[in-house]
Design a protein around this motif. Structure first.
Motif, short mmCIF file in Angstrom:
data_model
loop_
_atom_site.label_atom_id
_atom_site.label_comp_id
_atom_site.label_asym_id
_atom_site.label_seq_id
_atom_site.Cartn_x
_atom_site.Cartn_y
_atom_site.Cartn_z
N ARG A 181 71.95 4.78 -29.06
CA ARG A 181 72.72 4.19 -27.96
C ARG A 181 72.81 2.68 -28.06
N THR A 182 71.73 2.05 -28.51
CA THR A 182 71.66 0.59 -28.46
C THR A 182 71.87 -0.09 -29.81
N GLY A 183 71.85 0.69 -30.90
CA GLY A 183 72.03 0.10 -32.22
C GLY A 183 70.78 -0.51 -32.81
N LYS A 184 69.63 -0.25 -32.19
CA LYS A 184 68.36 -0.75 -32.73
C LYS A 184 67.91 0.11 -33.92
N GLY A 185 66.89 -0.38 -34.64
CA GLY A 185 66.40 0.32 -35.81
C GLY A 185 65.03 0.94 -35.61
N LEU A 186 64.69 1.90 -36.48
CA LEU A 186 63.40 2.57 -36.47
C LEU A 186 62.91 2.73 -37.90
N PHE A 187 61.64 2.48 -38.11
CA PHE A 187 61.00 2.78 -39.39
C PHE A 187 59.85 3.75 -39.13
N VAL A 188 60.00 4.96 -39.63
CA VAL A 188 59.01 6.02 -39.43
C VAL A 188 58.04 6.04 -40.62
N CYS A 189 56.76 6.09 -40.35
CA CYS A 189 55.76 6.13 -41.42
C CYS A 189 55.84 7.46 -42.15
N VAL A 190 56.40 7.44 -43.35
CA VAL A 190 56.56 8.66 -44.15
C VAL A 190 55.43 8.77 -45.16
N ARG A 191 55.27 7.77 -46.01
CA ARG A 191 54.15 7.75 -46.97
C ARG A 191 53.64 6.32 -47.03
N THR A 192 52.49 6.10 -46.43
CA THR A 192 52.00 4.74 -46.22
C THR A 192 51.14 4.28 -47.39
N SER A 193 50.81 2.98 -47.38
CA SER A 193 50.16 2.36 -48.54
C SER A 193 48.65 2.26 -48.42
N ASN A 194 48.08 2.67 -47.29
CA ASN A 194 46.62 2.55 -47.11
C ASN A 194 45.88 3.55 -47.99
N PRO A 195 44.67 3.23 -48.43
CA PRO A 195 43.93 4.10 -49.35
C PRO A 195 43.69 5.51 -48.82
N GLY A 196 43.51 5.67 -47.51
CA GLY A 196 43.22 6.99 -46.96
C GLY A 196 44.44 7.83 -46.64
N ALA A 197 45.63 7.32 -46.93
CA ALA A 197 46.85 8.03 -46.54
C ALA A 197 46.94 9.43 -47.15
N ALA A 198 46.50 9.56 -48.40
CA ALA A 198 46.65 10.84 -49.09
C ALA A 198 45.85 11.96 -48.43
N TYR A 199 44.81 11.62 -47.68
CA TYR A 199 43.95 12.62 -47.05
C TYR A 199 44.78 13.58 -46.20
N LEU A 200 45.77 13.06 -45.47
CA LEU A 200 46.67 13.91 -44.69
C LEU A 200 48.06 14.01 -45.30
N ALA A 240 62.49 4.55 -43.02
CA ALA A 240 61.20 5.09 -43.42
C ALA A 240 60.29 3.99 -43.96
N VAL A 241 59.02 4.08 -43.62
CA VAL A 241 58.00 3.24 -44.25
C VAL A 241 57.50 3.97 -45.49
N VAL A 242 57.67 3.32 -46.64
CA VAL A 242 57.24 3.90 -47.92
C VAL A 242 56.47 2.83 -48.67
N GLY A 243 55.17 3.06 -48.87
CA GLY A 243 54.31 2.03 -49.43
C GLY A 243 54.58 1.72 -50.89
N ALA A 244 54.35 0.45 -51.24
CA ALA A 244 54.56 -0.01 -52.62
C ALA A 244 53.40 0.36 -53.54
N THR A 245 52.40 1.07 -53.02
CA THR A 245 51.26 1.47 -53.84
C THR A 245 51.44 2.86 -54.43
N LEU A 246 52.60 3.45 -54.23
CA LEU A 246 52.83 4.81 -54.68
C LEU A 246 53.52 4.82 -56.03
N ALA A 247 53.64 6.00 -56.63
CA ALA A 247 54.31 6.10 -57.93
C ALA A 247 55.51 7.04 -57.79
#
Length: 302
Positions: free
Chosen positions: A156-175, A210-217
C-alpha cells in the motif's frame, strides 16, 4: 504513493555509482575515546546516552552521505539505552533522510495477527516511525502469517522489506539448514518470500526482499535462482568474514538486485584519533574502501 522502495534503490545505486549500505551500530565499548570525551556526562561519569548516540550516528551519516545510497541503523544498539536511545534513533534517521539517504531500519520484527499488523503500521504505514523508515528487516520463523501483514502495508505504501532467508551468523545453519520435506528450511522461507514478491505484481524488482549473508557459498546462487524478483540485503563482509566471491553470486546477471552492507568495518576504523574531524575522515576512508570492494563484485558480475 511515492516511488516504490525497490525503484528508489535502483535510482540511488545508479546515482551514487555503487550498491553499498553502511550500518549504524553504536556500540559503546568500541567507540573512539575522542567521541566519548566529546559528550557531556550523565552525572554518573558516563557520557550522556542521547547525545553520544546522536553524535555517533550523525558522524557516520556525514562521512558516507555522498558515497553510498543506503544506511542501516541497528535498532538494538539504540534500544539498550531506553527512551534516550530511541530519541537518538529518531534524530539519526531523520538526519539521514535529510541528507538524501535511504534508511533500512534493522529491527527483525516478526509476529502474528494484530501484533504484526501493528508493527507494520508503525514502521511502514501511518505510524510515527514510518516517515523516517524506507524499509524494515523481518524474522520469518513464525510462518507466512507473520509476513503477510507487513507485505500488505508495504504494498500500500511502497515501503520495502528484507526477510531473513539465510543469515550470516555462525549458528544460522542449526535451524536454517535443517532438511524438511527434502529441502533446507531456508529454501522454504525463500519460497514464502517468492510468493509474496509475485503477489505484488510490479515490474522489475519487488519490494519484498531477502537477507542473504555474504558468508555463504552455493546457497547464494540457489537463493538468487529462487528469488529472481527480490532485492537482496547482503551482510557479513568485514567483521563476519564474508567473501567477495559469495557477494558476486547475490547480484543478478546485470550486476543489480542487491545492496551489500558493512557496519563494524566502517563504523570503527583502526587508529588513534585526536579530533572528531579526524575520526570522521577515517570513517569516510573505510567507507571508500568498502565501496570499492562492492563495486569490484558488481563489475565482475557484469
Amino acid at each position: 504513493m511515492n516511488m516504490r522502495f525497490a525503484e528508489q534503490v535502483r535510482v540511488e545505486v545508479e546515482r551514487k555509482g555503487n550498491a553499498a549500505c553502511v550500518g549504524i551500530d553504536p556500540a559503546l565499548e568500541r567507540m573512539a575515546g575522542v567521541l566519548l570525551a566529546s559528550c557531556k556526562s550523565d552525572g554518573g561519569g558516563q557520557p550522556d546516552a542521547e547525545e553520544l548516540l546522536t553524535r555517533f550516528g550523525r558522524l557516520i551519516v556525514d562521512a558516507v552521505a555522498d558515497l553510498v545510497p543506503v544506511v542501516k541503523p541497528q535498532s538494538a544498539y539504540f534500544e539498550r539505552f531506553g527512551p534516550a536511545g530511541m530519541r537518538a534513533l529518531e534524530t539519526v534517521m531523520r538526519y539521514a533522510k535529510k541528507k538524501g539517504l535511504l534508511v533500512v531500519l534493522d529491527v527483525k520484527r516478526g509476529d502474528i495477527g494484530e501484533t504484526s499488523s501493528a508493527y507494520a503500521e508503525a514502521y511502514l504505514g501511518n505510524g510515527p516511525w514510518a516517515e523516517m523508515v524506507d524499509c524494515l528487516t523481518l524474522a520469518p520463523y513464525m510462518g507466512p502469517d507473520s509476513l503477510e501483514p507487513f507485505a500488505r502495508v508495504a504494498m500500500r505504501t511502497g515501503k520495502g522489506l528484507f526477510v531473513c532467508v539465510r543469515t550470516s551468523n555462525p549458528g544460522a545453519a542449526y535451524l536454517q539448514n535443517l532438511i524438511a520435506e527434502g529441502k533446507p528450511v531456508y529454501a522454504h522461507v525463500a519460497e514464502m518470500v517468492a510468493g509474496l514478491a509475485e503477489r505484488q505484481g510490479v515490474a522489475g524488482y519487488s519490494d519484498m526482499g531477502a537477507v542473504v549473508g555474504a558468508t555463504l557459498a552455493s546457497e547464494a546462487r540457489e537463493i538468487r535462482a529462487m528469488l529472481p524478483k527480490s532485492l537482496f540485503l547482503v551482510p557479513g563482509l568485514g567483521a563476519q568474514g564474508g567473501s567477495l566471491a559469495v557477494v558476486r553470486d547475490c547480484f543478478d546477471a546485470d550486476g543489480g538486485g542487491a545492496i551489500v552492507s558493512s557496519s563494524r568495518g566502517v563504523n570503527y576504523p583502526v587508529g588513534e584519533f585526536t579530533s572528531l574531524d579526524q575520526l570522521g575522515e577515517a570513517v569516510r576512508q573505510a567507507a571508500r574502501s568498502f565501496v570499492q570492494d562492492v563495486q569490484s563484485c558488481r563489475t565482475a558480475v557484469v
